[in-house]
Design an enzyme around this catalytic site. Structure first.
Site, PDB file in Angstrom:
ATOM      1  N   ASP A  80       0.828  -1.204   0.000  1.00 48.95           N
ATOM      2  CA  ASP A  80       0.000   0.000   0.000  1.00 48.95           C
ATOM      3  C   ASP A  80       0.863   1.256   0.000  1.00 48.95           C
ATOM      4  OD1 ASP A  80      -1.922   1.891   0.230  1.00 48.95           O
ATOM      5  OD2 ASP A  80      -2.910   1.026   1.981  1.00 48.95           O
ATOM      6  N   ASP A 307      -1.901   5.371  -6.001  1.00 42.39           N
ATOM      7  CA  ASP A 307      -2.124   4.561  -4.803  1.00 42.39           C
ATOM      8  C   ASP A 307      -2.289   3.088  -5.165  1.00 42.39           C
ATOM      9  OD1 ASP A 307      -2.768   3.611  -2.304  1.00 42.39           O
ATOM     10  OD2 ASP A 307      -4.744   4.533  -2.227  1.00 42.39           O
TER      11      ASP A 307
END
Length: 458
Positions: A80, A307
């Site tokens: 992440d 992201d």
């Protein structure tokens, strides 16, 4: 940001794509190549999500195998780039549920690791008061005097536990010591009882936070460059670690600079990989979107983030509306609109269609490409990446048609104040995060071939 952690990580794939395999293998000296997989999973059994919450953050996630502690314990962590503090579900973790709360699957056992150490209230780590985490580490007080961490994400999931340190081994890289959250309570709303992810045998043990915050894995380990390549479907991709990469920057990469804003703004995430969105095109048509709509305003709202922890791509309403209109206009002969005004997938996707799988397969090569035009680079989305089949939704006689939605969502409907480029639109794109030069690079690639050549295996 998730919707919502050794050596330096380095670009290899674009070199492979142009025949420079020897240089790429040399760059692996002292580092490693890890398998990266997009797969349906959940961290643990979950409750049904409340209305207007994003439910898909962990339905399809990018996961990497990591070994933690001594002797090493194998764990699976969600990669992440939008999160800061890494965390692991630890032994004894429980997840709230309507029935008796189950223990977390595959939890990390800190007591079995000789290198594990929990931070105490008096430790310097617990006194850390950086600006990056919404809730900094805090002291729980007697009798435990443990240093606690509390994390929450925009998809309404949350994690609570203690701040700890242990050794992390990623691929063939030497072990490194890093702080992480040893989570004892985790709550998620990312899947409901009807989702395939809920019944998946796969389970993530935690999250590897890779943003630019003070407590991220990137910052703690002094990483200056890392890269990944995501294969479509459930095929293996890779995360590349090793070398400094200074002499191996491939000219085929297109770089866009990271955007910095020094003053604190309420809606600007200063530790995200924020880039400047300059335009959006559908086919050859550049949408008439004012530049001011695509730039952060005086509050910081409107930044664009790359992201890996978010599945799809989100646009603010003033950019989403013209994209939706132009896409519908250019696909009238290819796809039949769903025709149900109240249907909104995941609370944010309302450009939906009804068609058989065969129809979509035939039309996918004719769909207009959507380009996210960045400063110096472009993320182009075409073909099958433009449509997502909604699980469990069938229409027509005998359910002959499935429901498909455009894979661009409305940020405003999702309660977000930013543009987010998710990992679904990064498939078969080599993405390099170059922190030393404050930029992100993109290059089209065959991620499955790169994985085979580099020997990354799950």
């Amino acid at each position: 940001m998730t919707f919502a952690m050794e050596p330096i990580l380095l670009l290899c794939l674009s070199l492979l794509a142009h025949g420079a395999e020897a240089a790429c293998r040399e760059a692996r000296f002292g580092g490693a190549v890890l398998p990266l997989r997009a797969q349906q999973l959940v961290l643990a059994p979950t409750q049904a999500p409340p209305a207007n919450r994003l439910r898909f953050r962990h339905d399809v996630s990018l996961t990497v195998p990591v070994a933690v502690g001594a002797p090493p314990q194998n764990v699976t962590m969600v990669l992440d780039t939008g999160s800061e503090l890494s965390w692991l579900l630890c032994n004894g973790s429980r997840v709230p549920s309507a029935s008796a709360p189950p223990r977390a699957p595959g939890a990390f056992n800190g007591s079995a690791s000789s290198t594990y150490a929990a931070a105490h209230c008096s430790s310097p780590e617990c006194q850390w008061r950086g600006r990056d985490l919404p809730v900094p580490p805090f002291c729980a007080g007697p009798p435990s005097n443990s240093c606690r961490v509390s994390l929450s994400y925009a998809d309404a999931s949350s994690a609570d536990g203690v701040l700890a340190a242990d050794t992390f081994l990623l691929g063939g890289a030497p072990p490194v010591r890093a702080l992480f959250g040893c989570i004892t309570s985790y709550s998620s709303t990312t899947a409901n009882g009807n989702d395939a992810a809920t019944n998946s045998s796969e389970a993530a043990t935690g999250l590897l936070g890779m943003n630019r915050g003070s407590l991220s894995f990137v910052t703690q380990t002094g990483t200056l460059r890392f890269a990944y390549c995501i294969a479509p479907g459930d095929g293996p991709g890779l995360l590349v670690l090793g070398g400094d990469g200074a002499a191996l920057s491939a000219p085929q990469l297109n770089y866009t600079p990271l955007i910095e804003i020094s003053q604190p703004l309420p809606y600007f995430d200063r530790v995200a990989y924020s880039v400047q969105l300059e335009g959006i095109r559908v086919g050859a048509a550049l949408l008439p979107i004012p530049k001011s709509v695509l730039a952060p305003d005086h509050t910081g709202a409107g930044q664009t983030m790359v992201d890996s922890g978010t599945q799809f791509t989100f646009l603010l309403a003033d950019a989403y509306a013209p994209l939706k209109g132009e896409f519908l206009n250019q696909t009238t002969a290819l796809l039949a609109p769903l025709g149900e005004p109240d249907f909104v997938f995941q609370g944010a996707f309302d450009a939906c269609f009804r068609a058989s799988e065969a129809r979509v397969a035939a039309a996918s090569q004719l769909l207009p490409e959507v380009g996210l035009v960045l400063r110096g680079a472009e993320v182009a989305v075409g073909g099958e990446k433009l449509l997502y089949r909604v699980p469990g939704e069938r229409r027509g006689e005998g359910g002959a048609e499935a429901v498909w939605c455009l894979t661009f969502g409305n940020s405003d409907m999702a309660g977000m104040s930013a543009y987010v480029i998710g990992h679904h639109h990064q498939q078969n794109v080599w993405v390099e995060y170059d922190l030393q030069n404050s930029r992100v690079g993109f290059a089209p690639a065959r991620c499955d071939l790169a994985t085979q050549r580099l020997g990354a295996r799950a």
